[in-house]
Design an enzyme around this catalytic site. Structure first.
Site, PDB file in Angstrom:
ATOM      1  N   PRO A   1       0.780  -1.227   0.000  1.00  0.00           N
ATOM      2  CA  PRO A   1       0.000   0.000   0.000  1.00  0.00           C
ATOM      3  C   PRO A   1       0.820   1.290   0.000  1.00  0.00           C
ATOM      4  CG  PRO A   1      -0.150  -1.113   2.124  1.00  0.00           C
ATOM      5  CD  PRO A   1       0.498  -2.069   1.171  1.00  0.00           C
ATOM      6  N   ASN A   2       0.327   2.229  -0.763  1.00  0.00           N
ATOM      7  CA  ASN A   2       0.869   3.600  -0.846  1.00  0.00           C
ATOM      8  C   ASN A   2       2.175   3.714  -1.632  1.00  0.00           C
ATOM      9  OD1 ASN A   2      -1.240   4.813   0.786  1.00  0.00           O
ATOM     10  ND2 ASN A   2      -0.322   3.693   2.487  1.00  0.00           N
TER      11      ASN A   2
ATOM     12  N   ARG B   1       4.213  11.082  -1.760  1.00  0.00           N
ATOM     13  CA  ARG B   1       4.116  10.852  -0.317  1.00  0.00           C
ATOM     14  C   ARG B   1       5.446  11.171   0.389  1.00  0.00           C
ATOM     15  NH1 ARG B   1       4.872   4.433   1.111  1.00  0.00           N
ATOM     16  NH2 ARG B   1       4.062   5.164   3.093  1.00  0.00           N
TER      17      ARG B   1
ATOM     18  N   TYR C   1      10.827   9.167   1.635  1.00  0.00           N
ATOM     19  CA  TYR C   1      10.883   8.220   0.507  1.00  0.00           C
ATOM     20  C   TYR C   1      11.497   8.806  -0.762  1.00  0.00           C
ATOM     21  CZ  TYR C   1       7.826   5.682   3.661  1.00  0.00           C
ATOM     22  OH  TYR C   1       7.330   5.037   4.766  1.00  0.00           O
TER      23      TYR C   1
ATOM     24  N   ASN D   1       8.098  -5.548  -1.107  1.00  0.00           N
ATOM     25  CA  ASN D   1       8.037  -4.447  -0.151  1.00  0.00           C
ATOM     26  C   ASN D   1       6.577  -4.392   0.307  1.00  0.00           C
ATOM     27  OD1 ASN D   1       7.914  -2.159   1.338  1.00  0.00           O
ATOM     28  ND2 ASN D   1       9.008  -0.852  -0.130  1.00  0.00           N
TER      29      ASN D   1
ATOM     30  N   ALA E   1       3.271  -0.877   4.751  1.00  0.00           N
ATOM     31  CA  ALA E   1       2.755  -0.906   6.127  1.00  0.00           C
ATOM     32  C   ALA E   1       2.353  -2.318   6.569  1.00  0.00           C
ATOM     33  CB  ALA E   1       1.567   0.040   6.256  1.00  0.00           C
TER      34      ALA E   1
ATOM     35  N   GLU F   1      13.027  -9.177   1.130  1.00  0.00           N
ATOM     36  CA  GLU F   1      12.238  -8.047   1.633  1.00  0.00           C
ATOM     37  C   GLU F   1      13.001  -6.750   1.349  1.00  0.00           C
ATOM     38  OE1 GLU F   1      12.349  -8.021   5.900  1.00  0.00           O
ATOM     39  OE2 GLU F   1      10.609  -6.710   6.080  1.00  0.00           O
TER      40      GLU F   1
ATOM     41  N   HIS G   1      12.869  -2.411   1.764  1.00  0.00           N
ATOM     42  CA  HIS G   1      12.261  -1.162   2.243  1.00  0.00           C
ATOM     43  C   HIS G   1      13.098  -0.001   1.740  1.00  0.00           C
ATOM     44  CE1 HIS G   1       9.507  -3.311   4.746  1.00  0.00           C
ATOM     45  NE2 HIS G   1      10.509  -4.062   5.160  1.00  0.00           N
TER      46      HIS G   1
ATOM     47  N   ARG H   1      13.414   4.012  12.548  1.00  0.00           N
ATOM     48  CA  ARG H   1      12.132   4.738  12.606  1.00  0.00           C
ATOM     49  C   ARG H   1      11.316   4.329  13.846  1.00  0.00           C
ATOM     50  NH1 ARG H   1       9.443   4.765   6.826  1.00  0.00           N
ATOM     51  NH2 ARG H   1       8.155   6.301   7.925  1.00  0.00           N
TER      52      ARG H   1
HETATM   53  C1  DQA Z   1       8.313   1.066   3.745  1.00  0.00           C
HETATM   54  C2  DQA Z   1       8.429   1.229   5.263  1.00  0.00           C
HETATM   55  C3  DQA Z   1       7.098   0.951   5.949  1.00  0.00           C
HETATM   56  O1  DQA Z   1       7.227   1.083   7.349  1.00  0.00           O
HETATM   57  C4  DQA Z   1       6.049   1.926   5.457  1.00  0.00           C
HETATM   58  O2  DQA Z   1       4.794   1.624   6.031  1.00  0.00           O
HETATM   59  C5  DQA Z   1       5.959   1.995   3.963  1.00  0.00           C
HETATM   60  C6  DQA Z   1       7.188   1.920   3.177  1.00  0.00           C
HETATM   61  C7  DQA Z   1       9.614   1.464   3.019  1.00  0.00           C
HETATM   62  O3  DQA Z   1       9.737   1.094   1.840  1.00  0.00           O
HETATM   63  O4  DQA Z   1      10.479   2.132   3.586  1.00  0.00           O
HETATM   64  O5  DQA Z   1       4.885   2.228   3.401  1.00  0.00           O
HETATM   65  O6  DQA Z   1       8.056  -0.294   3.465  1.00  0.00           O
END
Ligand code: DQA
Length: 148
Positions: free
Chosen positions: A9-10, A17, A22, A74, A77, A98, A100, A107
């Site tokens: 998501p997002n 965002r 990011y 990835n 959240a 994985e 990020h 964080r």
């Molecule tokens: C994320 C880190 C997560 O905590 C966050 O909710 C994201 C992006 C990252 O790519 O740094 O949406 O996965």
């Protein structure tokens, strides 16, 4: 080798965002990097993004049946909440990395647990878009090592 790159998501909102976290590169920029990396490494590529947990679970399950040999994920959240995604990765038992964009280890406390990470062979964080390239190349190397 066939690789599925999954984004949660997002991540489709990259470039819009929280740019301070990011960066200003867009989701389109990410797709271009992933496609370039696939071309350079002769990877057969599938890419999928969803804002829905079940959609991600469905896509992971599908990977078992469609000849996918490695997953870059990835979960965004859902990393920190989703036992369903962890279980799906365990169910298909494909090598998964994985990724990020941000360094989640530095964080908030609620980001310190990764369920999906428990089913992954490697975690890459804090390297921005390049983390995806590293993850794809790691899977390719692992795939070739298997044959040795
Ligand atoms: C994320 C880190 C997560 O905590 C966050 O909710 C994201 C992006 C990252 O790519 O740094 O949406 O996965």
């Amino acid at each position: 080798m066939k690789i599925l790159v999954l984004n949660g998501p997002n991540l489709n909102m990259l470039g819009i965002r929280e740019k301070n976290i990011y960066g200003s590169e867009t989701y389109e920029d990410l797709l271009n990097l992933i496609k370039e990396t696939a071309k350079e490494n002769r990877i057969e590529l599938e890419v999928f993004q969803s804002n829905h947990e079940g959609g991600l679970v469905d896509r992971i399950q599908q990977a078992y049946f469609d000849g996918t040999e490695g997953i870059v994920i990835n979960p965004a959240a859902y990393t920190h909440t989703s036992v369903a995604i962890l279980d799906a990765l365990k169910a298909v038992s494909l090598p998964a990395v994985e990724v990020h964009l941000s360094d989640v280890s530095k964080r908030e406390d609620f980001r310190q647990i990764s369920y999906a990470g428990m089913a992954c062979v490697k975690t890459i964080m804090g390297k921005g878009l390049l983390g995806y390239k590293e993850a794809m190349e790691f899977l390719v190397e692992k795939y070739h090592r298997k044959g040795e």
